[in-house]
Design a protein around this motif. Structure first.
Motif, short mmCIF file in Angstrom:
data_model
loop_
_atom_site.label_atom_id
_atom_site.label_comp_id
_atom_site.label_asym_id
_atom_site.label_seq_id
_atom_site.Cartn_x
_atom_site.Cartn_y
_atom_site.Cartn_z
N THR A 1 0.84 -1.19 0.00
CA THR A 1 0.00 0.00 0.00
C THR A 1 0.88 1.25 0.00
O THR A 1 2.11 1.16 0.15
CB THR A 1 -0.89 0.04 1.25
OG1 THR A 1 -0.03 0.17 2.41
CG2 THR A 1 -1.74 -1.22 1.37
N THR A 2 0.26 2.39 -0.13
CA THR A 2 0.99 3.65 -0.04
C THR A 2 1.72 3.73 1.30
O THR A 2 2.85 4.22 1.37
CB THR A 2 0.02 4.85 -0.21
OG1 THR A 2 -0.57 4.74 -1.51
CG2 THR A 2 0.74 6.17 -0.11
N ASP A 3 1.10 3.24 2.36
CA ASP A 3 1.75 3.22 3.67
C ASP A 3 2.99 2.33 3.66
O ASP A 3 3.99 2.65 4.31
CB ASP A 3 0.78 2.76 4.76
CG ASP A 3 -0.29 3.79 5.07
OD1 ASP A 3 -0.10 4.99 4.77
OD2 ASP A 3 -1.33 3.40 5.64
N ASP B 1 2.93 1.17 -12.54
CA ASP B 1 1.62 1.78 -12.30
C ASP B 1 1.21 1.72 -10.84
O ASP B 1 0.54 2.63 -10.34
CB ASP B 1 0.55 1.11 -13.16
CG ASP B 1 0.67 1.47 -14.64
OD1 ASP B 1 1.39 2.42 -14.97
OD2 ASP B 1 0.05 0.76 -15.46
N SER B 2 1.62 0.68 -10.14
CA SER B 2 1.27 0.52 -8.72
C SER B 2 1.96 1.54 -7.82
O SER B 2 1.53 1.75 -6.69
CB SER B 2 1.62 -0.89 -8.24
OG SER B 2 0.90 -1.85 -8.97
N LEU B 3 3.02 2.14 -8.31
CA LEU B 3 3.79 3.12 -7.52
C LEU B 3 3.37 4.55 -7.84
O LEU B 3 3.75 5.48 -7.14
CB LEU B 3 5.29 2.91 -7.80
CG LEU B 3 6.31 3.53 -6.88
CD1 LEU B 3 6.11 3.09 -5.43
CD2 LEU B 3 7.72 3.16 -7.35
N LYS C 1 2.90 10.49 -7.01
CA LYS C 1 2.14 11.74 -7.15
C LYS C 1 1.97 12.44 -5.82
O LYS C 1 2.02 13.67 -5.76
CB LYS C 1 0.78 11.47 -7.78
CG LYS C 1 0.85 11.22 -9.27
CD LYS C 1 -0.53 11.02 -9.87
CE LYS C 1 -0.43 10.75 -11.36
NZ LYS C 1 -1.73 10.55 -11.98
N SER C 2 1.80 11.69 -4.74
CA SER C 2 1.64 12.30 -3.42
C SER C 2 2.90 13.03 -2.97
O SER C 2 2.85 13.91 -2.12
CB SER C 2 1.24 11.25 -2.37
OG SER C 2 2.35 10.43 -2.01
#
Length: 118
Positions: A13-15, A39-41, A46-47
Motif C-alpha cells: 500500500t501507499t503506507d 503503475d502501482s507506484l 504523485k503524493s
C-alpha cells in the motif's frame, strides 16, 4: 540525481512505500521500480510530486546489488529489486547510498542510489 528504488508485493500500500522510504535520510528526486509494477507506484509518487522511472528486468539484472534475496533472484532475475532499480534509474556510474530496507508490514523494500552528476 537521487533515486529511491522499490521492490514490492502486489499487496503493498501507499503506507508500505512510505514506511520503507522513511527509513532513509536522503530525499529522492524520483522513484523507480520494475516496469511491470510501475503503475502501482504512481499514486505514491504523485503524493510526493515525483515521477516513476520504469526499469526493465534486463536493466535491473545488469546491476550489482549489496543485499541478496534468493526469491528475488529466482523471480525477478536480480538479488534486490529495490537496489537494482534505484541504480538503473540513477544512470551509468550510479552508486548505492543506502541499501535495501523493508517496510514494517514486509510488503515493500526501498533502496537509494545517487547518480554521478549529483
Amino acid at each position: 540525481m537521487i533515486v529511491a528504488g522499490f521492490g514490492f508485493s502486489t499487496q503493498a500500500t501507499t503506507d508500505s512505500f512510505a514506511d520503507a522510504l522513511a527509513q532513509h535520510a536522503d530525499a529522492p528526486d524520483a522513484l523507480a521500480t520494475l516496469a511491470e509494477k510501475a503503475d502501482s507506484l504512481t499514486a505514491f509518487a504523485k503524493s510526493m510530486n515525483l515521477t516513476v522511472v520504469a526499469v526493465t528486468q534486463d536493466q535491473a539484472a545488469g546491476q550489482t546489488t549489496h543485499t541478496q534475496s534468493v526469491r528475488s533472484s529466482t523471480e525477478k532475475g536480480t538479488p534486490s529489486v529495490a537496489e537494482a532499480t534505484a541504480l538503473a534509474a540513477a544512470g551509468p556510474g550510479a552508486r548505492l547510498i543506502s541499501t535495501r530496507t523493508i517496510s514494517q508490514d514486509r510488503m515493500a523494500t526501498c533502496a537509494i542510489a545517487q547518480g554521478p552528476d549529483t
